[in-house]
Design a protein around this motif. Structure first.
Motif, PDB file in Angstrom:
ATOM      1  N   TYR A 115      -8.341  59.767  -3.632  1.00 57.75           N
ATOM      2  CA  TYR A 115      -8.769  58.635  -2.806  1.00 57.75           C
ATOM      3  C   TYR A 115     -10.291  58.596  -2.808  1.00 57.75           C
ATOM      4  O   TYR A 115     -10.944  59.562  -3.223  1.00 57.75           O
ATOM      5  CB  TYR A 115      -8.205  58.761  -1.383  1.00 57.75           C
ATOM      6  N   SER A 118     -16.059  59.304   0.658  1.00 56.79           N
ATOM      7  CA  SER A 118     -16.961  58.562   1.542  1.00 56.79           C
ATOM      8  C   SER A 118     -18.065  59.485   2.018  1.00 56.79           C
ATOM      9  O   SER A 118     -17.816  60.649   2.317  1.00 56.79           O
ATOM     10  CB  SER A 118     -16.197  58.044   2.759  1.00 56.79           C
ATOM     11  N   ARG A 377     -14.406  60.751  11.809  1.00 55.99           N
ATOM     12  CA  ARG A 377     -14.071  59.433  12.355  1.00 55.99           C
ATOM     13  C   ARG A 377     -12.924  59.512  13.348  1.00 55.99           C
ATOM     14  O   ARG A 377     -12.929  58.819  14.360  1.00 55.99           O
ATOM     15  CB  ARG A 377     -13.702  58.478  11.215  1.00 55.99           C
ATOM     16  N   MET A 411      -5.858  62.517  13.064  1.00 53.38           N
ATOM     17  CA  MET A 411      -4.700  62.044  12.307  1.00 53.38           C
ATOM     18  C   MET A 411      -4.873  62.182  10.787  1.00 53.38           C
ATOM     19  O   MET A 411      -3.907  62.410  10.075  1.00 53.38           O
ATOM     20  CB  MET A 411      -4.442  60.569  12.642  1.00 53.38           C
ATOM     21  N   CYS A 412      -6.098  62.046  10.278  1.00 50.72           N
ATOM     22  CA  CYS A 412      -6.250  62.115   8.815  1.00 50.72           C
ATOM     23  C   CYS A 412      -6.300  63.549   8.314  1.00 50.72           C
ATOM     24  O   CYS A 412      -6.299  63.793   7.124  1.00 50.72           O
ATOM     25  CB  CYS A 412      -7.464  61.312   8.329  1.00 50.72           C
ATOM     26  N   ARG A 415      -9.041  64.633   5.800  1.00 52.79           N
ATOM     27  CA  ARG A 415      -9.099  64.096   4.436  1.00 52.79           C
ATOM     28  C   ARG A 415     -10.431  63.384   4.183  1.00 52.79           C
ATOM     29  O   ARG A 415     -10.956  63.409   3.080  1.00 52.79           O
ATOM     30  CB  ARG A 415      -7.943  63.134   4.188  1.00 52.79           C
ATOM     31  N   ILE A 416     -10.958  62.717   5.221  1.00 54.68           N
ATOM     32  CA  ILE A 416     -12.218  61.990   5.036  1.00 54.68           C
ATOM     33  C   ILE A 416     -13.424  62.902   5.287  1.00 54.68           C
ATOM     34  O   ILE A 416     -14.408  62.852   4.571  1.00 54.68           O
ATOM     35  CB  ILE A 416     -12.280  60.758   5.981  1.00 54.68           C
TER      36      ILE A 416
ATOM     37  N   ARG B  32      -7.845  48.543  16.260  1.00 56.87           N
ATOM     38  CA  ARG B  32      -7.731  49.444  17.416  1.00 56.87           C
ATOM     39  C   ARG B  32      -9.101  49.699  18.026  1.00 56.87           C
ATOM     40  O   ARG B  32     -10.132  49.395  17.412  1.00 56.87           O
ATOM     41  CB  ARG B  32      -7.108  50.773  17.006  1.00 56.87           C
ATOM     42  N   ARG B  41     -12.335  49.626  15.549  1.00 58.34           N
ATOM     43  CA  ARG B  41     -12.138  50.098  14.171  1.00 58.34           C
ATOM     44  C   ARG B  41     -11.235  49.125  13.437  1.00 58.34           C
ATOM     45  O   ARG B  41     -10.440  48.420  14.057  1.00 58.34           O
ATOM     46  CB  ARG B  41     -11.469  51.491  14.154  1.00 58.34           C
ATOM     47  N   PHE B  44     -10.255  50.835   6.668  1.00 57.02           N
ATOM     48  CA  PHE B  44     -11.334  51.600   6.042  1.00 57.02           C
ATOM     49  C   PHE B  44     -10.956  52.046   4.623  1.00 57.02           C
ATOM     50  O   PHE B  44     -11.597  51.652   3.673  1.00 57.02           O
ATOM     51  CB  PHE B  44     -11.731  52.799   6.905  1.00 57.02           C
ATOM     52  N   ILE B  47      -5.532  52.595   1.850  1.00 59.15           N
ATOM     53  CA  ILE B  47      -4.396  53.177   1.129  1.00 59.15           C
ATOM     54  C   ILE B  47      -3.658  54.229   1.955  1.00 59.15           C
ATOM     55  O   ILE B  47      -2.981  55.100   1.409  1.00 59.15           O
ATOM     56  CB  ILE B  47      -4.821  53.763  -0.241  1.00 59.15           C
ATOM     57  N   VAL B  49      -4.770  56.750   3.863  1.00 56.40           N
ATOM     58  CA  VAL B  49      -5.307  58.105   3.925  1.00 56.40           C
ATOM     59  C   VAL B  49      -6.046  58.388   5.245  1.00 56.40           C
ATOM     60  O   VAL B  49      -5.902  59.453   5.837  1.00 56.40           O
ATOM     61  CB  VAL B  49      -6.267  58.372   2.738  1.00 56.40           C
ATOM     62  N   CYS B  50      -6.819  57.400   5.724  1.00 53.50           N
ATOM     63  CA  CYS B  50      -7.794  57.699   6.783  1.00 53.50           C
ATOM     64  C   CYS B  50      -7.291  57.475   8.214  1.00 53.50           C
ATOM     65  O   CYS B  50      -7.918  57.934   9.163  1.00 53.50           O
ATOM     66  CB  CYS B  50      -9.072  56.896   6.571  1.00 53.50           C
ATOM     67  N   PHE B  51      -6.180  56.786   8.395  1.00 52.79           N
ATOM     68  CA  PHE B  51      -5.594  56.549   9.732  1.00 52.79           C
ATOM     69  C   PHE B  51      -6.555  55.814  10.670  1.00 52.79           C
ATOM     70  O   PHE B  51      -6.496  55.985  11.876  1.00 52.79           O
ATOM     71  CB  PHE B  51      -5.159  57.879  10.372  1.00 52.79           C
ATOM     72  N   ASP B  52      -7.468  55.015  10.115  1.00 55.61           N
ATOM     73  CA  ASP B  52      -8.399  54.285  10.977  1.00 55.61           C
ATOM     74  C   ASP B  52      -7.815  52.959  11.439  1.00 55.61           C
ATOM     75  O   ASP B  52      -8.125  52.492  12.532  1.00 55.61           O
ATOM     76  CB  ASP B  52      -9.724  54.029  10.237  1.00 55.61           C
ATOM     77  N   LEU B  54      -5.055  52.072  12.650  1.00 54.01           N
ATOM     78  CA  LEU B  54      -3.847  52.220  13.467  1.00 54.01           C
ATOM     79  C   LEU B  54      -3.677  51.012  14.381  1.00 54.01           C
ATOM     80  O   LEU B  54      -4.661  50.410  14.831  1.00 54.01           O
ATOM     81  CB  LEU B  54      -3.927  53.506  14.301  1.00 54.01           C
TER      82      LEU B  54
END
Lengths: 455, 82
Positions: A115, A118, A377, A411-412, A415-416, B32, B41, B44, B47, B49-52, B54
């Motif tokens: 992925y 960032s 984040r 939650m991620c 990963r970021i 959210r 938010r 982001f 795909i 991955v980032c759960f932003d 939501l």
């Protein structure tokens, strides 16, 4: 439900598709598990509408042929919408769990992809700032142009198809901002000349951008984002940067979307959960260690685990296809065409390493941060908190940072942020590898666990 | 075409689109508000991955709007605190 398969491939992108195809053609019975609804992965974003996909992707033909071959092969069972939350080696068998199913095998091929990488900067949490991949998936996968005035920024060849795709679909790209220099390719010109298809692909994108009068800016970076009264992205600060990425001077640019990508991070969650040997690659990412046959180092020799594609090192679709084919053949213990495939892989690998050198990311981005800049984040942990961990407590590892600040606990699952936190703490390689270890690979509710009889 | 609601407002989406993409096509960018600072938010990584991104879908919170396909009659609400 329980499913047993001779070979299981995880991931439906270029590497996974080719792995499944080659293993099946060599006589194996194969299950192809993919979290998406349709095959193709992030590379061939397959919307199910072939005419549109052809228009948004420069080599959808190749993907289409491969996807058709896999779908038509009676030895391959495709499991779509299959998200694995746990992976373990138990009683000489590899067990993969999804919400409803348990899959087991003795031969596993991981092709879980990558992925966007960032980098944090002040304001990168404002809605409108997104990854270059997000803008691309919105366009290719959803038919949506991300905004009205779009800046595409970061570093690497991926910025070109993103910007050119938006432009050719009627979107307004107000600038492509590349951190590397205009002539960064010169020292590697020989490798470039050995890959003429890459040259023609790149020139195609540049031509589209030139026709649309999109400004290409080099040795610049987006170093801050600013929200309007509505809380949405309104403008960005762009900096002229030196070779170390430190700010020399700045100017402001209005936009409602900043699509920013700094290359890619391999998704090695499954590999880590299985205890495969990993290492830190030259570009700083954590990758799965594989031998000449794409075989990973499994903690239990009774089972075989192979890895292919971006998780063994970022290298693009060509390298992924070659690695996938070799992994598929190796899992089937076949040697047909193996030598030619290894030659292909060697060439693609050389090109990948060249890209990593040309678009390398020095540590100067850390000077863009302010104490208030969000680093994690999910848990809203700022730079000041991370600095405290390192300065006041002398910690250089993600675990200490996590325990003291909660960074990477959201939650991620890091990963970021984990790669950036490791950079900020100057963590040793061993800690970077531990930092991406996640025993639970995808979030699952306690209710779902209880239903499964695991609680 | 599909019809769904976002914060009570009736919106249309293309069949097969994700919730995030459908919202973005109507220039709705906030999915959210964060639970600590209450900041907005939106999409982001795009795909999953980032759960932003939501959002609450049919009463279920913490759904990734970028990888959830929008369905006819879906009730989508901004998530306050995630």
């Amino acid at each position: 439900m329980e499913h047993k398969h001779q070979v299981i491939v995880v991931g439906g992108g270029p590497a996974g598709l080719n792995a499944a195809k080659y293993a099946a053609n060599a006589g194996c019975e194969v299950a192809l598990l993919d979290s998406a609804t349709r095959l193709g992965g992030q590379y061939w974003r397959n919307t199910g509408n072939e005419i549109e996909d052809q228009a948004t992707h420069h080599d959808f033909d190749q993907g289409s042929l491969l996807m058709d071959a896999v779908t038509a092969n009676p030895r391959i069972t495709h499991y779509p919408n299959t998200t694995i939350w746990s992976a373990a080696i138990l009683d000489d068998e590899i067990t993969l769990r999804t919400q409803d199913d348990v899959f087991s095998t003795t031969r596993l091929i991981l092709a879980t992809g990558a992925y966007d990488r960032s980098l944090p900067f002040p304001g990168w949490d404002i809605p409108g700032v997104m990854t270059a991949g997000a803008a691309q998936s919105l366009l290719k996968g959803e038919g949506v142009i991300a905004g009205k005035r779009i800046v595409v920024a970061g570093s690497g060849p991926f910025l070109l198809p993103v910007a050119s795709g938006i432009t050719s679909h009627g979107g307004k790209v107000v600038g492509v901002i590349e951190a590397a220099g205009r002539f960064a390719w010169l020292p590697e010109i020989l490798t470039l000349l050995q890959n003429p298809t890459k040259i023609s692909e790149g020139l195609g994108y540049l031509l589209t951008l030139r026709k649309a009068k999109v400004a290409m800016r080099f040795k610049q970076a987006v170093v801050a984002a600013h929200a309007g009264a509505d809380g949405l992205l309104d403008s960005i600060t762009v900096a002229n940067i030196d070779a170390e990425f430190r700010i020399k001077s700045t100017y402001s640019l209005q936009c409602d979307v900043a699509a920013i990508g700094w290359g890619f991070t391999p998704d090695t969650s499954l590999a880590g959960a299985l205890g495969l040997k990993e290492e830190v690659a030259a570009d700083g990412s954590v990758v799965v260690v594989v031998d000449d046959n794409q075989c990973a180092t499994s903690p239990q020799p009774e089972v075989q685990v192979f890895a292919a594609g971006e998780i063994t090192g970022i290298g693009g679709s060509g390298l992924s296809l070659a690695e996938g084919a070799i992994a598929g053949l190796s899992a089937a213990a076949s040697r047909t065409n193996l030598r030619q495939l290894k030659k292909l892989r060697r060439r693609a690998h050389r090109f990948a390493l060249t890209l990593q050198r040309v678009y390398s990311i020095p540590a100067g981005w850390q000077s863009w941060l302010t104490p208030e800049t969000i680093i994690c984040r999910c848990e809203e942990v700022n730079y000041e908190a991370i600095q405290d961990v390192s300065e006041k407590f002398g910690a250089d590892d993600a675990r200490s940072a996590k325990l003291m600040t909660r960074c990477g606990m959201g939650m991620c699952q890091g990963r970021i942020c984990s790669r950036n936190v490791a950079d900020l703490l100057n963590s040793p390689d061993s800690d970077r590898i531990k930092g991406v270890y996640r025993p639970i690979i995808a979030p699952i509710t306690l209710g779902e666990l209880a239903q499964d009889g695991l609680l | 075409m599909i019809t769904f609601t976002f914060n009570g407002l009736e919106l249309t989406a293309r069949t097969g689109q994700s919730v995030a993409a459908a919202l973005l096509s109507h220039n709705e960018r906030i999915t959210r508000l964060t639970r600590i600072s209450g900041k907005p938010r939106g999409i982001f990584c795009g795909i999953g991955v980032c759960f932003d991104c939501l959002i609450i879908i049919d009463g279920k919170p913490n759904q990734r709007s970028c990888i959830t396909e929008v369905k006819e009659g879906m009730v989508v609400v901004t998530q306050d605190g995630a």
